[in-house]
Design a protein around this motif. Structure first.
Motif, PDB file in Angstrom:
ATOM      1  N   ALA A  29      37.197  50.138  72.737  1.00  7.37           N
ATOM      2  CA  ALA A  29      37.648  51.445  72.245  1.00  7.37           C
ATOM      3  C   ALA A  29      39.085  51.327  71.748  1.00  7.37           C
ATOM      4  O   ALA A  29      39.739  50.299  71.934  1.00  7.37           O
ATOM      5  CB  ALA A  29      37.559  52.495  73.349  1.00  7.37           C
ATOM      6  N   HIS A  44      38.516  56.582  71.367  1.00  9.06           N
ATOM      7  CA  HIS A  44      37.366  56.522  70.470  1.00  9.06           C
ATOM      8  C   HIS A  44      36.707  55.169  70.709  1.00  9.06           C
ATOM      9  O   HIS A  44      37.326  54.129  70.461  1.00  9.06           O
ATOM     10  CB  HIS A  44      37.794  56.621  69.006  1.00  9.06           C
ATOM     11  N   ASP A  46      33.993  52.196  69.954  1.00  8.29           N
ATOM     12  CA  ASP A  46      33.558  51.618  68.685  1.00  8.29           C
ATOM     13  C   ASP A  46      32.251  52.227  68.180  1.00  8.29           C
ATOM     14  O   ASP A  46      32.037  52.311  66.973  1.00  8.29           O
ATOM     15  CB  ASP A  46      33.415  50.105  68.804  1.00  8.29           C
ATOM     16  N   ASP A  47      31.386  52.671  69.090  1.00  6.95           N
ATOM     17  CA  ASP A  47      30.102  53.255  68.673  1.00  6.95           C
ATOM     18  C   ASP A  47      30.227  54.716  68.242  1.00  6.95           C
ATOM     19  O   ASP A  47      29.246  55.328  67.835  1.00  6.95           O
ATOM     20  CB  ASP A  47      29.055  53.117  69.772  1.00  6.95           C
ATOM     21  N   CYS A  71      41.764  53.952  63.251  1.00  8.93           N
ATOM     22  CA  CYS A  71      40.587  53.896  64.111  1.00  8.93           C
ATOM     23  C   CYS A  71      39.399  53.557  63.222  1.00  8.93           C
ATOM     24  O   CYS A  71      39.148  54.240  62.224  1.00  8.93           O
ATOM     25  CB  CYS A  71      40.359  55.227  64.816  1.00  8.93           C
ATOM     26  N   CYS A  73      36.190  53.253  64.451  1.00  4.13           N
ATOM     27  CA  CYS A  73      34.955  53.517  65.186  1.00  4.13           C
ATOM     28  C   CYS A  73      33.910  54.085  64.221  1.00  4.13           C
ATOM     29  O   CYS A  73      34.224  54.490  63.099  1.00  4.13           O
ATOM     30  CB  CYS A  73      35.203  54.480  66.343  1.00  4.13           C
TER      31      CYS A  73
END
Length: 89
Positions: A29, A44, A46-47, A71, A73
């Motif tokens: 994350a 956040h 990664d998924d 980010c 993600c």
């Protein structure tokens, strides 16, 4: 712990806290936001999962050396393929 952690990559242990350690996994994350008054952070994963209200230090979160300016993600890349600039409000 302060706002300088925004952009830091982390790994968070996720799973049933009552389960055997083998049933828990580390997930990657990014720290994307800090609420100064509450002194907590938003992660956040990664998924695309968003987890607000994280207090640090926390034994279930490992701070990594890597720091990122955006980010990337799944959620942030859905809006913009390059991700979202940090911090995210």
């Amino acid at each position: 712990m302060d706002a300088q952690l925004v952009g830091r990559r982390v790994e968070a242990l996720w799973g049933d806290p009552d389960a055997e350690e083998a049933e828990q996994q580390w997930y990657s994350a990014t720290i994307v936001h800090m609420r100064p008054r509450a002194r907590d952070f938003t992660l956040h994963f990664d998924d695309g999962l968003v987890e607000p209200g994280i207090k640090l230090p926390d034994d279930s979160i490992r701070l990594l050396e890597e720091v990122v300016p955006v980010c990337s993600c799944a959620r942030c890349c859905a809006d913009d393929s390059e991700g979202r600039a940090l911090p995210i409000a």
